[in-house]
Design an enzyme around this catalytic site. Sequence first.
Site, short mmCIF file in Angstrom:
data_model
loop_
_atom_site.label_atom_id
_atom_site.label_comp_id
_atom_site.label_asym_id
_atom_site.label_seq_id
_atom_site.Cartn_x
_atom_site.Cartn_y
_atom_site.Cartn_z
CB CYS A 1 -30.70 25.31 -12.07
SG CYS A 1 -29.18 25.19 -11.13
N1 NAD Z 1 -24.10 24.65 -10.63
C1 NAD Z 1 -24.94 25.66 -10.61
O1 NAD Z 1 -25.04 26.44 -11.54
C2 NAD Z 1 -25.81 25.90 -9.40
C3 NAD Z 1 -26.40 27.16 -9.25
C4 NAD Z 1 -27.19 27.39 -8.13
C5 NAD Z 1 -27.42 26.37 -7.22
N2 NAD Z 1 -26.85 25.13 -7.40
C6 NAD Z 1 -27.12 24.11 -6.39
O2 NAD Z 1 -25.97 23.97 -5.58
C7 NAD Z 1 -25.82 22.60 -5.17
C8 NAD Z 1 -24.47 22.07 -5.61
O3 NAD Z 1 -24.42 22.13 -7.03
P1 NAD Z 1 -23.06 22.01 -7.85
O4 NAD Z 1 -23.40 22.40 -9.26
O5 NAD Z 1 -21.96 22.71 -7.15
O6 NAD Z 1 -22.83 20.44 -7.78
P2 NAD Z 1 -21.52 19.64 -8.24
O7 NAD Z 1 -21.99 18.31 -8.65
O8 NAD Z 1 -20.70 20.47 -9.18
O9 NAD Z 1 -20.67 19.56 -6.86
C9 NAD Z 1 -21.12 18.89 -5.73
C10 NAD Z 1 -19.91 18.32 -5.01
O10 NAD Z 1 -20.35 17.70 -3.80
C11 NAD Z 1 -19.60 16.52 -3.60
N3 NAD Z 1 -20.36 15.67 -2.67
C12 NAD Z 1 -21.44 14.89 -2.91
N4 NAD Z 1 -21.88 14.33 -1.77
C13 NAD Z 1 -21.06 14.76 -0.79
C14 NAD Z 1 -20.99 14.51 0.60
N5 NAD Z 1 -21.89 13.75 1.23
N6 NAD Z 1 -19.99 15.09 1.29
C15 NAD Z 1 -19.09 15.88 0.69
N7 NAD Z 1 -19.10 16.15 -0.63
C16 NAD Z 1 -20.07 15.60 -1.35
C17 NAD Z 1 -19.42 15.96 -4.98
O11 NAD Z 1 -18.31 15.08 -5.03
C18 NAD Z 1 -19.18 17.25 -5.79
O12 NAD Z 1 -17.81 17.59 -5.84
C19 NAD Z 1 -27.01 21.86 -5.77
O13 NAD Z 1 -28.06 21.85 -4.86
C20 NAD Z 1 -27.39 22.73 -6.96
O14 NAD Z 1 -28.75 22.58 -7.31
C21 NAD Z 1 -26.03 24.89 -8.46
#
Ligand code: NAD
Length: 451
Positions: free
Chosen positions: A293
């Site tokens: 992030c």
């Molecule tokens: N992890 C954090 O701490 C955090 C905090 C705030 C914001 N975010 C944001 O939230 C978003 C998700 O982050 P995350 O950490 O949960 O990611 P992650 O990698 O843990 O999970 C994302 C999931 O999406 C799935 N995926 C990918 N493409 C896909 C598609 N086309 N259709 C369906 N599923 C699909 C992946 O298989 C995965 O399981 C990002 O934009 C990230 O920047 C993350």
Amino acid sequence: MSTVQTSTVPDTPDLHQADSHQEKMLSEKIRSRTARVGVVGLGYVGLPLAVEYAQAGYNVTGIDLSATKTARINAGDSYIGDVPSSTLEPLVRSGKLQATTDFSVIRDLDTVNICVPTPLRKTKDPDMSYIVAACEEIAKYFHPGILVILESTTYPGTTAELVLPMLEKSGLKVGTDFFLCFSPERVDPGNPKFQTKNIPKVVGGTTPACTTLGHLFYSQALENVVPVSSTQVAEMVKLLENTFRMINIGLVNEMAIMCDGMGINVWEVIEAAATKPFGFMPFYPGPGLGGHCIPIDPFYLSWKTKQAGIEARFIELAGYINGQMPHFVVTKVQNALDIGKPLKGSKVHIYGVAYKRDIEDVRESPALDIIHLLQKRGASISFADPHVAEIRLEDETLLREDSGALSAADCVVIVTDHSAFDYQALVDRANLIVDTRNALKGFKSDKIVRL
Ligand SMILES: NC(=O)c1ccc[n+]([C@@H]2O[C@H](COP(=O)([O-])OP(=O)(O)OC[C@H]3O[C@@H](n4cnc5c(N)ncnc54)[C@H](O)[C@@H]3O)[C@@H](O)[C@H]2O)c1
């Protein structure tokens, strides 16, 4: 102190009275908890959200590309630290929560939250391919009366310029036939105090009707909802928060470099400054930024503002300073070993490789940069980390070592200050320690070199 007004009222704000047929129907389904909730992307953000809605009494369907993840969810077996299997399993067993790789279920869903990854390309351009792929699937099964909320962190304008046109190809009209919002996700994995339910949720809609429905939707399952006037404002909120953090860390890292040059203990300076009861907030220096992030999100903003001819100078500068920290640490190691003696042939033991304390995530960890720089200068590397068993480097996989490597090392570098480390034993047994986290605050020894 926060100046935003939060609302705990589990109802719509006085922004807008439902007027379209679809809006009235969807409001009613959300209020009566008969709305069928969908979450696309079941990672650190999506799975906890899906669980919150199932716990609030909704029927929830998670959709992910990974069949391994959906199978584990359907078996009640969680792969996310903040979601215990003991919480997940009863929700799955009672039929409140299920997961699938089949997007056609969207035909029967009333709401869809998009929580897919948004990485940066090597060129620091946003990689929108995951959002586009998810929206293409949603568009195939789109129908009247659906609420779509994008939660992935992204540049301001994504919802209006990228997502909306894809959904409007259906011929349906936003604000009357379907509803579209952006709501930034603020989850902090591993934080025992703040989780999805009690982190205030900002939401902005494409039209007032969209904002009203987004607010109503989140108010059913989360404690505080903060409606804002547009999707662009909501997108920018997240970037302000993470840019604020990144720039303040850059400032304090530069302070650390300045203090080092003047023989001043930067940690003591920050501790004393933090006694000011107003107008100051402590940030701490370290070996460099990590995670997915803080090092990444501000560059969505600088990429977007460049298109408008505006340079994001604070972001570029802080990015440069933070990016220099692994080099600064390596120079400290070199100087600590013996000025003039090459690192070549020295044994360096890295204490902690995760990007932050008490988690297992090594994505973007500064430890990887430090190891790379030390290896380039000929040092041989070992590491210890209670949460990480192995790390993949460019040409090899390094396995964590037992405590023998600690006493054999010419220098130990504390990169991650995990709580599980025995710091007394470290000070007793190490020959020399470079502490980049002030983990050895309170220890007095000539062996310790602080950042
Ligand atoms: N992890 C954090 O701490 C955090 C905090 C705030 C914001 N975010 C944001 O939230 C978003 C998700 O982050 P995350 O950490 O949960 O990611 P992650 O990698 O843990 O999970 C994302 C999931 O999406 C799935 N995926 C990918 N493409 C896909 C598609 N086309 N259709 C369906 N599923 C699909 C992946 O298989 C995965 O399981 C990002 O934009 C990230 O920047 C993350």
